[in-house]
Design an enzyme around this catalytic site. Structure first.
Site, PDB file in Angstrom:
ATOM      1  N   ASP A 108       1.200  -9.368  -3.362  1.00 32.57           N
ATOM      2  CA  ASP A 108       1.276  -8.110  -4.550  1.00 32.57           C
ATOM      3  C   ASP A 108       2.357  -8.613  -5.620  1.00 32.57           C
ATOM      4  OD1 ASP A 108       0.809  -4.820  -4.266  1.00 32.57           O
ATOM      5  OD2 ASP A 108       2.359  -5.599  -5.593  1.00 32.57           O
ATOM      6  N   ASN A 166      -3.477   3.446   0.932  1.00 27.48           N
ATOM      7  CA  ASN A 166      -3.380   4.638   0.109  1.00 27.48           C
ATOM      8  C   ASN A 166      -4.686   5.294  -0.404  1.00 27.48           C
ATOM      9  OD1 ASN A 166      -0.590   4.254  -0.002  1.00 27.48           O
ATOM     10  ND2 ASN A 166      -0.484   2.802  -1.582  1.00 27.48           N
ATOM     11  N   HIS A 220      -8.165  -1.163  -1.008  1.00 27.20           N
ATOM     12  CA  HIS A 220      -7.483  -2.491  -0.611  1.00 27.20           C
ATOM     13  C   HIS A 220      -6.273  -1.903   0.496  1.00 27.20           C
ATOM     14  CE1 HIS A 220      -5.275  -0.496  -4.117  1.00 27.20           C
ATOM     15  NE2 HIS A 220      -4.281  -0.730  -3.370  1.00 27.20           N
TER      16      HIS A 220
END
Ligand code: 5GP
Ligand code: ZN
Length: 120
Positions: free
Chosen positions: A30, A86, A96
């Site tokens: 990330d 999420n 993802h």
């Protein structure tokens, strides 16, 4: 999909630090980690979200998550790892999964009783 950051990463139009790749997914670091070793597992094909990803690809994401989790925890000398998806408030609308080594949950503002009063 046009204007999708993760689709651009798939096409190498945007660079990414890739730690894993197979026919179905990639895993990258990330760009704005919340913990050391924050990894994203991203299907190569664009699916908008958790509700639209096919079961078989979701299962594959979990398979890869299990494999990578062991490696990440071991190589970074962490205690454990949190898998997070999420839904409904995503920054990137290309499905993802987040892998978050030694993720600490935020301090709670409401007690269990207060939450119960709201949700019952
Ligand atoms: P979510 O959509 O689940 O809220 O999170 C999207 C994640 O993608 C964020 O943690 C954000 O830091 C990460 N991200 C956004 N743009 C990029 C990028 O261009 N490269 C990488 N490696 N990560 C990104
Ligand atoms: Zn996309």
């Amino acid at each position: 999909m046009k204007d999708c950051i993760f689709c651009k990463i798939m096409k190498a139009e945007i660079p990414a630090k890739k730690i894993y790749e197979d026919d179905v997914v990639i895993a990258i670091l990330d760009i704005n980690p919340v913990v050391e070793g924050h990894v994203l597992i991203i299907p190569k094909e664009h699916f908008d979200n958790f509700y639209s990803i096919p079961d078989s690809i979701l299962l594959h994401v979990y398979d890869v998550a299990r494999k990578l989790s062991k490696e990440i925890v071991s190589k970074l000398n962490k205690t454990g790892i949190t898998l997070q998806i999420n839904q409904g408030y995503t920054l990137v609308n290309h499905f993802h999964m987040h892998l978050l080594p030694d993720y600490e949950t935020p301090k709670l503002e409401k007690t269990v009783d207060e939450i119960y009063e709201i949700l019952k």
